[in-house]
Every structure is written in structure tokens, then in C-alpha cells.
Write a protein that holds these residues in place. Structure first.
Motif, PDB file in Angstrom:
ATOM      1  N   SER A 108      -1.573   4.718   3.699  1.00  0.00           N
ATOM      2  CA  SER A 108      -0.722   3.555   3.964  1.00  0.00           C
ATOM      3  C   SER A 108      -1.160   2.365   3.118  1.00  0.00           C
ATOM      4  CB  SER A 108      -0.748   3.189   5.444  1.00  0.00           C
ATOM      5  OG  SER A 108      -2.060   2.915   5.857  1.00  0.00           O
ATOM      6  N   ALA A 109      -2.373   2.417   2.581  1.00  0.00           N
ATOM      7  CA  ALA A 109      -2.905   1.390   1.676  1.00  0.00           C
ATOM      8  C   ALA A 109      -4.083   1.991   0.928  1.00  0.00           C
ATOM      9  CB  ALA A 109      -3.346   0.161   2.452  1.00  0.00           C
ATOM     10  N   VAL A 110      -4.262   1.561  -0.320  1.00  0.00           N
ATOM     11  CA  VAL A 110      -5.391   2.022  -1.140  1.00  0.00           C
ATOM     12  C   VAL A 110      -5.900   0.831  -1.942  1.00  0.00           C
ATOM     13  CG1 VAL A 110      -6.145   3.607  -2.958  1.00  0.00           C
ATOM     14  CG2 VAL A 110      -4.363   4.335  -1.363  1.00  0.00           C
ATOM     15  N   SER A 111      -7.213   0.743  -2.091  1.00  0.00           N
ATOM     16  CA  SER A 111      -7.842  -0.263  -2.950  1.00  0.00           C
ATOM     17  C   SER A 111      -8.788   0.449  -3.891  1.00  0.00           C
ATOM     18  CB  SER A 111      -8.640  -1.274  -2.133  1.00  0.00           C
ATOM     19  OG  SER A 111      -7.787  -2.100  -1.389  1.00  0.00           O
ATOM     20  N   VAL A 112      -8.990  -0.115  -5.060  1.00  0.00           N
ATOM     21  CA  VAL A 112     -10.027   0.378  -5.963  1.00  0.00           C
ATOM     22  C   VAL A 112     -11.166  -0.639  -5.911  1.00  0.00           C
ATOM     23  CG1 VAL A 112      -8.961  -0.626  -8.038  1.00  0.00           C
ATOM     24  CG2 VAL A 112     -10.578   1.232  -8.273  1.00  0.00           C
ATOM     25  N   ILE A 113     -12.361  -0.144  -5.623  1.00  0.00           N
ATOM     26  CA  ILE A 113     -13.527  -1.017  -5.505  1.00  0.00           C
ATOM     27  C   ILE A 113     -14.594  -0.529  -6.467  1.00  0.00           C
ATOM     28  CG2 ILE A 113     -12.992  -1.532  -3.099  1.00  0.00           C
ATOM     29  CD1 ILE A 113     -15.365   0.261  -2.326  1.00  0.00           C
ATOM     30  N   GLY A 114     -15.462  -1.431  -6.886  1.00  0.00           N
ATOM     31  CA  GLY A 114     -16.525  -1.009  -7.786  1.00  0.00           C
ATOM     32  C   GLY A 114     -17.428  -2.143  -8.196  1.00  0.00           C
ATOM     33  N   SER A 115     -18.299  -1.838  -9.139  1.00  0.00           N
ATOM     34  CA  SER A 115     -19.250  -2.832  -9.624  1.00  0.00           C
ATOM     35  C   SER A 115     -18.535  -4.007 -10.294  1.00  0.00           C
ATOM     36  CB  SER A 115     -20.244  -2.179 -10.588  1.00  0.00           C
ATOM     37  OG  SER A 115     -19.563  -1.515 -11.625  1.00  0.00           O
ATOM     38  N   TYR A 145      -1.198   2.573  -7.860  1.00  0.00           N
ATOM     39  CA  TYR A 145      -1.591   2.045  -9.172  1.00  0.00           C
ATOM     40  C   TYR A 145      -2.195   0.643  -9.038  1.00  0.00           C
ATOM     41  CZ  TYR A 145      -1.359  -0.090 -13.742  1.00  0.00           C
ATOM     42  OH  TYR A 145      -1.685  -0.731 -14.890  1.00  0.00           O
ATOM     43  N   ALA A 146      -3.200   0.379  -9.879  1.00  0.00           N
ATOM     44  CA  ALA A 146      -3.739  -0.980 -10.038  1.00  0.00           C
ATOM     45  C   ALA A 146      -4.253  -1.137 -11.462  1.00  0.00           C
ATOM     46  CB  ALA A 146      -4.870  -1.258  -9.056  1.00  0.00           C
ATOM     47  N   GLY A 147      -3.898  -2.239 -12.090  1.00  0.00           N
ATOM     48  CA  GLY A 147      -4.472  -2.623 -13.378  1.00  0.00           C
ATOM     49  C   GLY A 147      -5.569  -3.641 -13.107  1.00  0.00           C
ATOM     50  N   VAL A 148      -6.770  -3.363 -13.560  1.00  0.00           N
ATOM     51  CA  VAL A 148      -7.920  -4.221 -13.267  1.00  0.00           C
ATOM     52  C   VAL A 148      -8.478  -4.774 -14.574  1.00  0.00           C
ATOM     53  CG1 VAL A 148     -10.156  -4.375 -12.124  1.00  0.00           C
ATOM     54  CG2 VAL A 148      -8.409  -2.825 -11.225  1.00  0.00           C
ATOM     55  N   PRO A 149      -8.235  -6.068 -14.848  1.00  0.00           N
ATOM     56  CA  PRO A 149      -8.625  -6.656 -16.128  1.00  0.00           C
ATOM     57  C   PRO A 149     -10.127  -6.646 -16.416  1.00  0.00           C
ATOM     58  CG  PRO A 149      -7.266  -8.192 -14.868  1.00  0.00           C
ATOM     59  CD  PRO A 149      -7.544  -7.017 -14.002  1.00  0.00           C
ATOM     60  N   ASN A 150     -10.958  -6.836 -15.409  1.00  0.00           N
ATOM     61  CA  ASN A 150     -12.394  -6.953 -15.655  1.00  0.00           C
ATOM     62  C   ASN A 150     -13.151  -5.638 -15.477  1.00  0.00           C
ATOM     63  OD1 ASN A 150     -11.693  -7.268 -12.956  1.00  0.00           O
ATOM     64  ND2 ASN A 150     -13.570  -8.331 -12.447  1.00  0.00           N
ATOM     65  N   ALA A 151     -12.444  -4.533 -15.268  1.00  0.00           N
ATOM     66  CA  ALA A 151     -13.090  -3.223 -15.142  1.00  0.00           C
ATOM     67  C   ALA A 151     -13.346  -2.633 -16.530  1.00  0.00           C
ATOM     68  CB  ALA A 151     -12.216  -2.279 -14.326  1.00  0.00           C
ATOM     69  N   GLU A 152     -14.298  -1.723 -16.590  1.00  0.00           N
ATOM     70  CA  GLU A 152     -14.617  -1.027 -17.828  1.00  0.00           C
ATOM     71  C   GLU A 152     -14.753   0.458 -17.524  1.00  0.00           C
ATOM     72  OE1 GLU A 152     -18.104  -2.625 -19.710  1.00  0.00           O
ATOM     73  OE2 GLU A 152     -17.524  -4.683 -19.224  1.00  0.00           O
ATOM     74  N   VAL A 209      -8.681  -1.763 -17.266  1.00  0.00           N
ATOM     75  CA  VAL A 209      -8.543  -0.347 -16.923  1.00  0.00           C
ATOM     76  C   VAL A 209      -7.381  -0.189 -15.961  1.00  0.00           C
ATOM     77  CG1 VAL A 209      -9.680   1.641 -15.832  1.00  0.00           C
ATOM     78  CG2 VAL A 209     -11.001   0.090 -17.275  1.00  0.00           C
ATOM     79  N   ALA A 210      -6.565   0.837 -16.212  1.00  0.00           N
ATOM     80  CA  ALA A 210      -5.473   1.202 -15.315  1.00  0.00           C
ATOM     81  C   ALA A 210      -5.961   2.325 -14.409  1.00  0.00           C
ATOM     82  CB  ALA A 210      -4.262   1.656 -16.118  1.00  0.00           C
ATOM     83  N   ALA A 213     -10.207  -7.314  -3.320  1.00  0.00           N
ATOM     84  CA  ALA A 213     -10.056  -7.798  -4.696  1.00  0.00           C
ATOM     85  C   ALA A 213      -8.972  -7.075  -5.489  1.00  0.00           C
ATOM     86  CB  ALA A 213     -11.390  -7.700  -5.435  1.00  0.00           C
ATOM     87  N   ASN A 214      -8.829  -5.758  -5.321  1.00  0.00           N
ATOM     88  CA  ASN A 214      -7.897  -4.991  -6.137  1.00  0.00           C
ATOM     89  C   ASN A 214      -7.108  -3.978  -5.316  1.00  0.00           C
ATOM     90  OD1 ASN A 214     -10.533  -5.384  -8.169  1.00  0.00           O
ATOM     91  ND2 ASN A 214      -8.549  -5.919  -9.024  1.00  0.00           N
ATOM     92  N   PRO A 215      -6.185  -4.476  -4.469  1.00  0.00           N
ATOM     93  CA  PRO A 215      -5.318  -3.542  -3.745  1.00  0.00           C
ATOM     94  C   PRO A 215      -4.389  -2.847  -4.732  1.00  0.00           C
ATOM     95  CG  PRO A 215      -4.551  -5.781  -3.433  1.00  0.00           C
ATOM     96  CD  PRO A 215      -5.852  -5.862  -4.185  1.00  0.00           C
ATOM     97  N   MET A 216      -4.058  -1.613  -4.442  1.00  0.00           N
ATOM     98  CA  MET A 216      -3.196  -0.844  -5.333  1.00  0.00           C
ATOM     99  C   MET A 216      -1.752  -0.904  -4.839  1.00  0.00           C
ATOM    100  SD  MET A 216      -5.778   2.317  -6.114  1.00  0.00           S
ATOM    101  CE  MET A 216      -5.049   2.764  -7.685  1.00  0.00           C
ATOM    102  N   GLU A 217      -0.819  -0.738  -5.763  1.00  0.00           N
ATOM    103  CA  GLU A 217       0.607  -0.762  -5.454  1.00  0.00           C
ATOM    104  C   GLU A 217       1.109   0.661  -5.273  1.00  0.00           C
ATOM    105  OE1 GLU A 217       2.777  -2.899  -8.425  1.00  0.00           O
ATOM    106  OE2 GLU A 217       1.315  -4.513  -8.466  1.00  0.00           O
ATOM    107  N   SER A 218       1.912   0.878  -4.243  1.00  0.00           N
ATOM    108  CA  SER A 218       2.497   2.188  -3.989  1.00  0.00           C
ATOM    109  C   SER A 218       3.560   2.505  -5.036  1.00  0.00           C
ATOM    110  CB  SER A 218       3.124   2.198  -2.591  1.00  0.00           C
ATOM    111  OG  SER A 218       3.721   3.439  -2.337  1.00  0.00           O
ATOM    112  N   GLU A 219       3.551   3.747  -5.522  1.00  0.00           N
ATOM    113  CA  GLU A 219       4.541   4.229  -6.476  1.00  0.00           C
ATOM    114  C   GLU A 219       5.209   5.477  -5.902  1.00  0.00           C
ATOM    115  OE1 GLU A 219       2.776   2.965 -10.761  1.00  0.00           O
ATOM    116  OE2 GLU A 219       2.109   4.895 -10.009  1.00  0.00           O
ATOM    117  N   ALA A 220       6.225   5.953  -6.560  1.00  0.00           N
ATOM    118  CA  ALA A 220       6.943   7.152  -6.125  1.00  0.00           C
ATOM    119  C   ALA A 220       6.016   8.371  -6.121  1.00  0.00           C
ATOM    120  CB  ALA A 220       8.125   7.411  -7.054  1.00  0.00           C
TER     121      ALA A 220
END
Length: 64
Positions: A22-29, A49-56, A12-13, A37-44
Motif C-alpha cells: 500500500s506504500a513503499v519507500s526507498v531508504i539508505g545511506s 518508482y522513485a528518482g533520488v537525486p542524492n543517491a549513488e 538514481v532511479a 525522505a523518499n516515498p515511492m510513487e505507485s505505477e501500473a
């Protein structure tokens, strides 16, 4: 705050608009609610943004 989660062949993207963050993470089950585990990257334009392979799609998550 605006957010998007989209399924793709590699998980899931996640993208969120958090212009003052100044920082964002996506957290979940999918990562045992780990902030590290999944810090996000700053964009313009204040997007993150974060791409999380094991998310659904439709699983519980939140942005921190």
C-alpha cells in the motif's frame, strides 16, 4: 520482489515490484535511513518508482 536501480544524470532511479504493497519507500545511506525522505510513487502493474537525486549506485539501500 523484483527491483531495479539505475544511475542517470540526476541521481538514481529506483523501481520495485511490490504488488500487494500500500506504500513503499526507498531508504539508505543517502537519506540517513529516513522512511519519510523518499516515498515511492505507485505505477501500473504493482510497480513503485522513485528518482533520488542524492543517491549513488553501489551505496547501501533497501525498500520498506
Amino acid at each position: 520482489m523484483r527491483f531495479v536501480d539505475r544511475s542517470h544524470e540526476h541521481g538514481v532511479a529506483f523501481r520495485v515490484w511490490a504488488i500487494n504493497a500500500s506504500a513503499v519507500s526507498v531508504i539508505g545511506s543517502f537519506n540517513d535511513w529516513s522512511m519519510e525522505a523518499n516515498p515511492m510513487e505507485s505505477e501500473a502493474g504493482g510497480y513503485w518508482y522513485a528518482g533520488v537525486p542524492n543517491a549513488e549506485v553501489a551505496k547501501e539501500y533497501r525498500y520498506l
